[in-house]
Scaffold this motif. Structure first.
Motif, mmCIF file in Angstrom:
data_model
loop_
_atom_site.group_PDB
_atom_site.id
_atom_site.type_symbol
_atom_site.label_atom_id
_atom_site.label_comp_id
_atom_site.label_asym_id
_atom_site.label_seq_id
_atom_site.Cartn_x
_atom_site.Cartn_y
_atom_site.Cartn_z
ATOM 1 N N LEU A 74 0.839 -1.018 -0.052
ATOM 2 C CA LEU A 74 -0.054 0.020 0.034
ATOM 3 C C LEU A 74 0.807 1.306 0.025
ATOM 4 C CD1 LEU A 74 -2.793 -1.013 2.569
ATOM 5 C CD2 LEU A 74 -3.051 -0.588 0.038
ATOM 6 N N VAL A 75 2.001 1.277 0.663
ATOM 7 C CA VAL A 75 2.880 2.374 0.849
ATOM 8 C C VAL A 75 3.553 2.665 -0.412
ATOM 9 C CG1 VAL A 75 4.939 3.458 1.818
ATOM 10 C CG2 VAL A 75 2.983 2.482 3.045
ATOM 11 N N LEU A 76 4.327 1.256 -1.136
ATOM 12 C CA LEU A 76 5.004 1.462 -2.336
ATOM 13 C C LEU A 76 4.019 1.773 -3.452
ATOM 14 C CD1 LEU A 76 7.324 -1.454 -1.744
ATOM 15 C CD2 LEU A 76 7.946 1.122 -1.458
ATOM 16 N N ALA A 77 2.733 1.450 -3.334
ATOM 17 C CA ALA A 77 1.802 1.833 -4.549
ATOM 18 C C ALA A 77 1.822 3.390 -4.744
ATOM 19 C CB ALA A 77 0.380 1.574 -4.308
ATOM 20 N N ALA A 78 2.336 3.916 -3.816
ATOM 21 C CA ALA A 78 2.162 5.483 -4.193
ATOM 22 C C ALA A 78 3.310 5.882 -5.347
ATOM 23 C CB ALA A 78 2.589 6.365 -3.059
ATOM 24 N N ALA A 79 4.320 4.933 -5.599
ATOM 25 C CA ALA A 79 5.316 5.271 -6.559
ATOM 26 C C ALA A 79 4.861 4.512 -7.775
ATOM 27 C CB ALA A 79 6.618 5.101 -6.252
ATOM 28 N N GLY A 80 3.517 3.884 -7.594
ATOM 29 C CA GLY A 80 3.195 3.353 -9.254
ATOM 30 C C GLY A 80 4.047 1.811 -9.332
ATOM 31 N N TYR B 58 6.589 1.005 -10.732
ATOM 32 C CA TYR B 58 7.807 1.063 -10.115
ATOM 33 C C TYR B 58 8.296 0.830 -8.768
ATOM 34 C CZ TYR B 58 12.820 2.632 -10.144
ATOM 35 O OH TYR B 58 14.157 2.899 -9.908
ATOM 36 N N GLY B 59 7.422 1.467 -7.955
ATOM 37 C CA GLY B 59 7.710 1.271 -6.511
ATOM 38 C C GLY B 59 7.404 0.079 -6.182
ATOM 39 N N LEU B 60 6.306 -0.818 -6.380
ATOM 40 C CA LEU B 60 6.214 -2.065 -6.094
ATOM 41 C C LEU B 60 7.189 -3.015 -6.533
ATOM 42 C CD1 LEU B 60 2.412 -2.764 -7.577
ATOM 43 C CD2 LEU B 60 3.223 -2.065 -5.088
ATOM 44 N N GLY B 61 8.310 -2.680 -7.296
ATOM 45 C CA GLY B 61 9.426 -3.431 -7.576
ATOM 46 C C GLY B 61 10.405 -3.542 -6.261
ATOM 47 N N PHE B 62 9.822 -2.677 -5.357
ATOM 48 C CA PHE B 62 10.775 -2.632 -4.125
ATOM 49 C C PHE B 62 10.101 -3.593 -3.086
ATOM 50 C CE2 PHE B 62 12.463 0.859 -6.534
ATOM 51 C CZ PHE B 62 14.013 1.124 -6.024
ATOM 52 N N THR B 63 9.295 -4.154 -3.235
ATOM 53 C CA THR B 63 8.569 -4.977 -2.157
ATOM 54 C C THR B 63 9.521 -5.981 -1.712
ATOM 55 O OG1 THR B 63 6.579 -4.839 -3.363
ATOM 56 C CG2 THR B 63 6.475 -6.603 -1.706
ATOM 57 N N LEU C 147 6.846 -14.561 5.085
ATOM 58 C CA LEU C 147 7.057 -13.138 4.656
ATOM 59 C C LEU C 147 7.720 -12.920 3.305
ATOM 60 C CD1 LEU C 147 7.802 -11.170 7.988
ATOM 61 C CD2 LEU C 147 5.558 -11.119 6.540
ATOM 62 N N VAL C 148 8.956 -13.610 3.216
ATOM 63 C CA VAL C 148 9.723 -13.500 1.910
ATOM 64 C C VAL C 148 8.995 -14.232 0.871
ATOM 65 C CG1 VAL C 148 11.914 -14.333 1.160
ATOM 66 C CG2 VAL C 148 11.851 -13.330 3.337
ATOM 67 N N GLY C 149 8.518 -15.592 1.372
ATOM 68 C CA GLY C 149 7.892 -16.208 0.124
ATOM 69 C C GLY C 149 6.711 -15.200 -0.326
ATOM 70 N N LEU C 150 5.909 -14.764 0.557
ATOM 71 C CA LEU C 150 4.854 -14.005 -0.274
ATOM 72 C C LEU C 150 5.287 -12.837 -0.934
ATOM 73 C CD1 LEU C 150 2.358 -14.190 2.829
ATOM 74 C CD2 LEU C 150 2.415 -15.410 0.776
ATOM 75 N N ALA C 151 6.355 -12.207 -0.538
ATOM 76 C CA ALA C 151 6.897 -10.928 -1.284
ATOM 77 C C ALA C 151 7.474 -11.543 -2.620
ATOM 78 C CB ALA C 151 8.209 -10.359 -0.640
ATOM 79 N N VAL C 152 7.939 -12.628 -2.756
ATOM 80 C CA VAL C 152 8.439 -13.148 -4.044
ATOM 81 C C VAL C 152 7.253 -13.343 -4.876
ATOM 82 C CG1 VAL C 152 9.495 -15.257 -5.078
ATOM 83 C CG2 VAL C 152 10.538 -14.374 -3.207
ATOM 84 N N LEU C 153 6.139 -13.891 -4.390
ATOM 85 C CA LEU C 153 5.094 -13.966 -5.267
ATOM 86 C C LEU C 153 4.370 -12.855 -5.790
ATOM 87 C CD1 LEU C 153 3.248 -17.129 -3.539
ATOM 88 C CD2 LEU C 153 4.784 -17.056 -5.494
ATOM 89 N N ILE C 154 4.441 -11.644 -4.991
ATOM 90 C CA ILE C 154 3.862 -10.447 -5.136
ATOM 91 C C ILE C 154 4.522 -9.958 -6.602
ATOM 92 C CG2 ILE C 154 3.515 -7.999 -4.466
ATOM 93 C CD1 ILE C 154 3.138 -9.067 -1.721
ATOM 94 N N GLY C 155 5.900 -10.028 -6.546
ATOM 95 C CA GLY C 155 6.589 -9.724 -7.686
ATOM 96 C C GLY C 155 6.328 -10.675 -8.694
ATOM 97 N N PHE D 222 3.649 -12.378 -9.556
ATOM 98 C CA PHE D 222 2.523 -12.423 -10.248
ATOM 99 C C PHE D 222 1.823 -10.871 -10.630
ATOM 100 C CE2 PHE D 222 1.263 -16.283 -7.648
ATOM 101 C CZ PHE D 222 1.609 -17.274 -8.838
ATOM 102 N N HIS D 223 2.949 -9.941 -10.127
ATOM 103 C CA HIS D 223 2.760 -8.630 -10.542
ATOM 104 C C HIS D 223 1.512 -8.059 -9.844
ATOM 105 C CE1 HIS D 223 6.151 -8.585 -13.312
ATOM 106 N NE2 HIS D 223 5.432 -9.718 -13.720
ATOM 107 N N LEU D 224 1.399 -8.447 -8.714
ATOM 108 C CA LEU D 224 0.018 -7.947 -8.105
ATOM 109 C C LEU D 224 -0.009 -6.453 -7.445
ATOM 110 C CD1 LEU D 224 -0.810 -11.079 -5.620
ATOM 111 C CD2 LEU D 224 -1.615 -10.493 -7.856
ATOM 112 N N GLN D 225 -1.196 -6.140 -7.399
ATOM 113 C CA GLN D 225 -1.177 -4.619 -6.941
ATOM 114 C C GLN D 225 -2.267 -4.353 -5.923
ATOM 115 O OE1 GLN D 225 -3.342 -1.973 -10.413
ATOM 116 N NE2 GLN D 225 -2.035 -3.391 -11.469
ATOM 117 N N PRO D 226 -2.286 -3.406 -5.041
ATOM 118 C CA PRO D 226 -3.308 -3.293 -4.181
ATOM 119 C C PRO D 226 -4.619 -2.807 -4.837
ATOM 120 C CG PRO D 226 -2.019 -1.467 -3.941
ATOM 121 C CD PRO D 226 -1.231 -2.321 -5.039
#
Length: 621
Positions: free
Chosen positions: A59-65, A67-72, A275-283, A285-289
């Motif tokens: 939710l915080v990184l989504a403010a940077a579009g 590109y920001g989600l890539g830092f998840t 935590l790490v496993g879910l972060a890997v899957l977020i990237g 599957f290119h998920l967004q809030p």
């Protein structure tokens, strides 16, 4: 010769049987936790944070579009690194402070009393807020699935809180047995999402997010350091509960230190993998809030498909969020016990009931949490801004204290351990400042104000106990026992078996006994008749105790007795005056409503208005 025993040592000797020197097998402790039971009873808060920790980062990184989600993943990796530091640190805390208390015990030993009380206050705030946030989050997930229940969310929250409280009143081991299955289902569900998702080249389904508005910002091309810090601080909400095991070491079976350390390691490992496993899957599957659908729900949909597995994850999440409050019920009563033992809280919090339950701590936590739930209207969003601030203050204090601990000990490898704790203190300190600064106007100011006020309250209670201890000459050998001349006063209204029992007890207690009755100076016919009957019957009975009349012109009962006792005291003829109040003890509770409550009225008046010792003799019918 005088001696000053350590209050903590005295409390320990009272609570534990003396060592006879005989070797024996360790006794079974059915009311204590095993390592697996500790993971179920004390890790619910940390496990449940998987449901909202990764989402807080996104939710915080989504403010940077996009590109920001890539830092998840990098942000999550930093949090996982901090988790490893905290796990290693609290494993050492468990060994160094086996009586529990976590950051409070560390600060008390190495950073001074006021810092220790600040750590204790922060933990108390965090534990209370954890109950409120967990219950409201679980009910919010339930009402999202069944919107018709939304208007009843406060009652649902109170019902869930009541269930968790009742289970914990049966003992923490009992709560572990109840909550082991939900914890296992949730962990296995998350692990299934991660493992299956890693073998997929694309999402199995996107039905959960279909038709929902995206929360991704447009036209954002950069990510600043402040945004990354904010994402890091928000994601650190997933670390709440890591300290619970160190706070509740006495709740484990022997060898409790080893079992608690194993539980801490298992908690850190499982939480870090999730935590790490879910972060890997977020990237991957290119998920967004998206509005109205959690990130965890999208991950379950993408990995398991929109079928049975998806709904199982949602159900397990609802249950675990609702039950995550159990972590507080395992840790806070032990912390309150330590504070009470150190005279910073009323001693009633140190008492243990059946099943080794600190019942007053459990009931205190339930009562304060219920008040928060009612005041917030069962709205989780009004409580989340206050969450995690307290625990990060405790984290930071604990890490700094452990640095000083290693510096004092100077054992093998102390520099590496101190460096590890110092790095942890830096990370948690930054997280504390960022979380407090970003959420200050959203309610965090209340926590900033509450912590020093709680410390002040602890110090006032400690001073009060100090004055009491000084008056009672605690820690000193008292003077010789001397016989005192005593007078026992027995208030009477009429002559009965109750009067006989009272006078019999009185003549056994004191050197002299007086019976006293209140007479009205302006009596009506009924009062005059009752007084004359009592005088006549007393002369006929002749109990060997004089009957004295205390006059009163306002038809009162307590005040004339207070004046009578105080007049006796001014004569200084007796070293001690005791007032013995005889009452009937009813067989059934409902029969109390049939009593006239004269005994309670006289008791209250004498305690407030005299220095006499007041005893209440109950005659069971």
């Amino acid at each position: 010769m005088s001696a000053t025993p350590d209050p903590a040592l005295v409390a320990t000797l009272i609570e534990q049987p003396p060592d006879t020197g005989l070797s024996a097998k360790p006794a079974k402790e059915p009311d204590k936790l095993s390592a697996l039971g500790g993971l179920a009873a004390l890790s619910l808060d940390a496990m449940a944070s998987v449901a909202y920790g990764p989402e807080s980062i996104v939710l915080v990184l989504a403010a940077a579009g996009s590109y920001g989600l890539g830092f998840t993943l990098p942000v999550t990796a930093a949090i996982a690194l901090l988790l490893g530091v905290l796990t290693a640190s609290y494993r050492q805390v468990i060994a160094a402070f086996p009586d529990g208390g976590g950051s409070y015990a560390v600060a008390k030993a190495h950073l001074g009393q006021r810092t220790a009380l600040t750590a204790a206050a922060s933990l108390i705030v965090d534990y209370i807020l954890n109950v409120a946030v967990s219950v409201t989050a679980g009910v919010a997930a339930l009402t999202s699935a069944f919107p018709s229940l939304y208007d009843d969310r406060v009652w649902l929250c109170l019902a869930v809180l009541a269930v968790v409280t009742l289970v914990n009143l049966r003992g923490i081991a009992e709560s572990a047995r109840w909550f082991m299955a939900p914890t296992a289902i949730f962990v296995l569900s998350i692990m299934a999402i991660i493992v299956i998702g890693l073998f997929r080249s694309g999402p199995a389904s996107t039905a959960a997010a279909a038709g929902h508005a995206s929360g991704l910002a447009d036209n954002a091309t950069g990510v600043g350091a402040l945004l990354l810090l904010k994402a890091f601080a928000s994601g650190c909400s997933a670390l709440t509960g890591v300290e619970a095991v160190a706070n509740a070491v006495p709740s484990f079976r022997a060898p409790r230190v080893k079992r608690a350390q194993n539980t801490e390691i298992a908690l850190g490992a499982v939480l870090g993998v999730m935590l790490v496993g879910l972060a890997v899957l977020i990237g991957r599957f290119h998920l967004q809030p998206v509005q109205g659908v959690t990130v965890l729900a999208q991950l379950a949909d993408a990995s398991l498909g929109h079928g049975f597995g998806f709904y199982l994850v949602q159900f397990a999440t609802v249950v675990l969020l609702a039950l995550a409050a159990n972590t507080s019920f395992g840790g806070l009563p032990v912390l309150l016990r330590l504070l009470a033992r150190d005279n910073h809280l009323p001693h009633v919090f140190a008492l243990r009931a059946d099943h080794q339950v600190h019942r007053h701590g459990v009931l205190f936590l339930a009562a304060v949490s219920a008040a928060l739930l009612i005041c917030s209207g069962g709205d989780v969003n009004s409580l989340v801004p206050l969450f995690s601030i307290g625990v990060f203050v405790g984290f930071t204090i604990c890490q700094v204290g452990m640095v000083k601990h290693w510096y004092r000990e100077r054992g093998d490898g102390w520099r590496g351990r101190a460096l590890l704790n110092g790095f942890g203190a830096l990370l948690t300190g930054v997280a504390t400042l960022v979380v407090t600064g970003t959420k200050f106007t959203e309610g965090a100011w209340g926590i900033v104000v509450a912590l020093p006020l709680m410390v002040l309250l602890f110090e006032l209670i400690h001073r009060a106990y100090g004055r009491i201890g000084e008056r009672l000459e605690l820690g000193r050998i008292p003077g010789p026992v001397v016989r005192q001349r005593s007078l026992v006063v027995v208030p009477v209204m009429s002559i009965s078996r109750l009067t006989r029992e009272a006078l019999s007890a009185a003549v056994s207690l004191g050197d002299e006994v007086l019976a006293v009755t209140v007479v009205h100076t302006d009596p009506d016919a009924e009062d005059r008749q009752a007084t004359e009957a009592l005088r006549r019957d007393w002369e006929l009975w002749q109990p060997g105790v004089p009957l004295v009349e205390a006059p009163d012109g306002h038809r009162r009962l307590g005040r004339p007795l207070v004046s009578f006792v105080n007049e006796l005291g001014t004569e200084h003829a007796y070293d001690r005056i005791t007032v013995l109040i005889a009452e009937v003890e009813p067989v059934h509770l409902w029969q109390r409503a049939l009593q006239n409550q004269r005994g309670a009225l006289i008791d209250r008046a004498l305690r407030l208005g005299t220095d006499a010792v007041v005893c209440r003799l109950r005659l069971r019918m």
